[in-house]
Design an enzyme around this catalytic site. Structure first.
Site, PDB file in Angstrom:
ATOM      1  N   ASP A 293     -17.968  -2.815 -21.865  1.00 50.58           N
ATOM      2  CA  ASP A 293     -18.560  -3.169 -23.162  1.00 50.58           C
ATOM      3  C   ASP A 293     -18.840  -4.678 -23.173  1.00 50.58           C
ATOM      4  O   ASP A 293     -17.964  -5.480 -22.832  1.00 50.58           O
ATOM      5  CB  ASP A 293     -17.528  -2.802 -24.248  1.00 50.58           C
ATOM      6  CG  ASP A 293     -18.036  -3.025 -25.660  1.00 50.58           C
ATOM      7  OD1 ASP A 293     -19.228  -2.837 -25.900  1.00 50.58           O
ATOM      8  OD2 ASP A 293     -17.187  -3.355 -26.525  1.00 50.58           O
TER       9      ASP A 293
ATOM     10  N   HIS B  85     -19.357  -6.738 -35.685  1.00 51.47           N
ATOM     11  CA  HIS B  85     -18.007  -6.427 -35.205  1.00 51.47           C
ATOM     12  C   HIS B  85     -16.953  -6.932 -36.192  1.00 51.47           C
ATOM     13  O   HIS B  85     -17.072  -8.035 -36.701  1.00 51.47           O
ATOM     14  CB  HIS B  85     -17.767  -7.103 -33.853  1.00 51.47           C
ATOM     15  CG  HIS B  85     -18.701  -6.639 -32.774  1.00 51.47           C
ATOM     16  ND1 HIS B  85     -19.714  -7.414 -32.283  1.00 51.47           N
ATOM     17  CD2 HIS B  85     -18.776  -5.467 -32.104  1.00 51.47           C
ATOM     18  CE1 HIS B  85     -20.364  -6.753 -31.339  1.00 51.47           C
ATOM     19  NE2 HIS B  85     -19.822  -5.565 -31.213  1.00 51.47           N
TER      20      HIS B  85
ATOM     21  N   HIS C  99     -23.086  -0.524 -32.567  1.00 51.14           N
ATOM     22  CA  HIS C  99     -21.819  -1.269 -32.431  1.00 51.14           C
ATOM     23  C   HIS C  99     -21.248  -1.515 -33.830  1.00 51.14           C
ATOM     24  O   HIS C  99     -21.923  -1.321 -34.833  1.00 51.14           O
ATOM     25  CB  HIS C  99     -22.062  -2.610 -31.738  1.00 51.14           C
ATOM     26  CG  HIS C  99     -22.253  -2.490 -30.258  1.00 51.14           C
ATOM     27  ND1 HIS C  99     -21.481  -3.171 -29.338  1.00 51.14           N
ATOM     28  CD2 HIS C  99     -23.122  -1.759 -29.530  1.00 51.14           C
ATOM     29  CE1 HIS C  99     -21.871  -2.876 -28.124  1.00 51.14           C
ATOM     30  NE2 HIS C  99     -22.879  -2.020 -28.200  1.00 51.14           N
ATOM     31  N   GLY C 100     -19.993  -2.010 -33.852  1.00 50.83           N
ATOM     32  CA  GLY C 100     -19.392  -2.393 -35.139  1.00 50.83           C
ATOM     33  C   GLY C 100     -19.101  -1.210 -36.033  1.00 50.83           C
ATOM     34  O   GLY C 100     -19.269  -1.293 -37.250  1.00 50.83           O
TER      35      GLY C 100
HETATM   36  P1  13P Z   1     -15.673  -2.857 -34.329  1.00 45.59           P
HETATM   37  O1  13P Z   1     -14.569  -3.699 -33.765  1.00 45.59           O
HETATM   38  O2  13P Z   1     -16.276  -3.457 -35.542  1.00 45.59           O
HETATM   39  O3  13P Z   1     -15.238  -1.452 -34.508  1.00 45.59           O
HETATM   40  O4  13P Z   1     -16.838  -2.861 -33.235  1.00 45.59           O
HETATM   41  C1  13P Z   1     -16.578  -2.347 -31.965  1.00 45.59           C
HETATM   42  C2  13P Z   1     -17.689  -2.636 -31.043  1.00 45.59           C
HETATM   43  O5  13P Z   1     -18.841  -2.581 -31.405  1.00 45.59           O
HETATM   44  C3  13P Z   1     -17.344  -2.961 -29.665  1.00 45.59           C
HETATM   45  O6  13P Z   1     -18.457  -3.339 -28.925  1.00 45.59           O
END
Ligand code: 13P
Length: 283
Positions: A82, A179, A207-208
């Site tokens: 990631d 994130h 993401h996020g």
């Molecule tokens: P979060 O930490 O907001 O859940 O996002 C995770 C993410 O997108 C990792 O790349």
């Protein structure tokens, strides 16, 4: 356990109108938590490590742990890098046995992002590894506001150019997601997502995932998002539960008991995320 490529999991998800959740893991207990819950729910999952999580041990150690924990479990999973920060991160993770890598060149000028992604795609092609790219910057929730909402969002035109020129397998988009914990409910830009899907025909990645309301995640899935990332929500539940356990019984130095409490609490967050992605029973 069957280790399958992320591409395969995302294509199945696309056909089945669900998404595959990708969970950030960094040690034995987080890997156990995700895989135990995935088996319980019969859900395909992606185990992913940020480059810093991959180097907390080594990429190969991560893959060895996943294989070992997953042995004799009825599950299908991919192991993904990631936010790889360089071509070298991709090399090291592929050498370690990851079957999917992200190169995040979103902070770079478009042509530079494309140049490095092309190299990663070439490398990944030899190893039959999936590649994720990013365009538009998915920042931190602490940057929410004008900056995140306007200048950093994915431009459909740039997204099309990046995908056409690099031939990546999936694309992370910035549509108002970030994130970390949102201080107010995020509002995903579905008009922008629609414009992106009109010109980009590969699976999209959101993401996020922490804190995005379920109805927005599911609407994004119906529009072409096939992978949703969750990290903060897992760490928060793991750490909070360990803290509570230690406060309740400060003399208990049973490290395994403390870690186990954290892991079990994290599994509830995994379950909720699987349900949001509508992938339970989709093995
Ligand atoms: P979060 O930490 O907001 O859940 O996002 C995770 C993410 O997108 C990792 O790349």
């Amino acid at each position: 356990m069957e280790l399958v490529t992320m591409k395969e999991l995302m294509e199945e998800a696309h056909r089945g109108h669900y998404a595959v959740p990708a969970f950030n893991v960094c040690n034995l207990e987080t890997i156990q938590g995700v895989l135990e819950e995935a088996e319980e729910m019969q859900a395909p999952v992606i185990l992913q490590t940020h480059w810093s999580e991959a180097y907390y041990s080594t990429p190969q150690t991560v893959v060895d742990m996943v294989r070992s924990v997953g042995k004799n479990k009825r599950i299908r999973a991919a192991v993904h890098l990631d936010h790889g920060s360089s071509y070298e991160d991709a090399v090291r993770c592929i050498q370690g046995g990851f079957n999917s890598v992200m190169y995040d060149g979103s902070q770079l000028p478009l042509d530079e992002n494309i140049r490095i992604l092309k190299q990663v795609v070439e490398l990944a092609g030899y190893a039959k590894v999936t590649v994720e790219g990013e365009i538009g910057t998915i920042g931190q929730t602490s940057e929410m506001g004008e900056k995140l909402e306007k200048s950093y969002l994915t431009s459909p035109k740039d997204a099309q150019k990046l995908v056409d020129e690099t031939q990546i397998d999936c694309l992370a988009v910035a549509i108002g997601n970030a994130h970390g914990f949102y201080t107010e409910n995020p509002k995903l830009d579905f008009d922008r997502l629609k414009e992106i899907t009109e010109v980009v025909k590969i699976p999209l990645v959101l993401h996020g995932g922490t804190g995005i309301p379920e109805e927005q995640i599911q609407k994004a899935i119906t529009m072409g998002v096939c992978k949703v990332n969750f990290s903060t929500v897992l760490r928060k539940s793991f750490i909070s539960e360990m803290q509570a356990f230690m406060e309740a019984d400060p003399e208990n130095l049973g490290l395994m008991d403390i870690l186990d409490a954290g892991k079990n609490s994290m599994k509830a967050a995994v379950k909720e995320s699987v349900e949001m992605c509508m992938c339970q029973g989709k093995l």
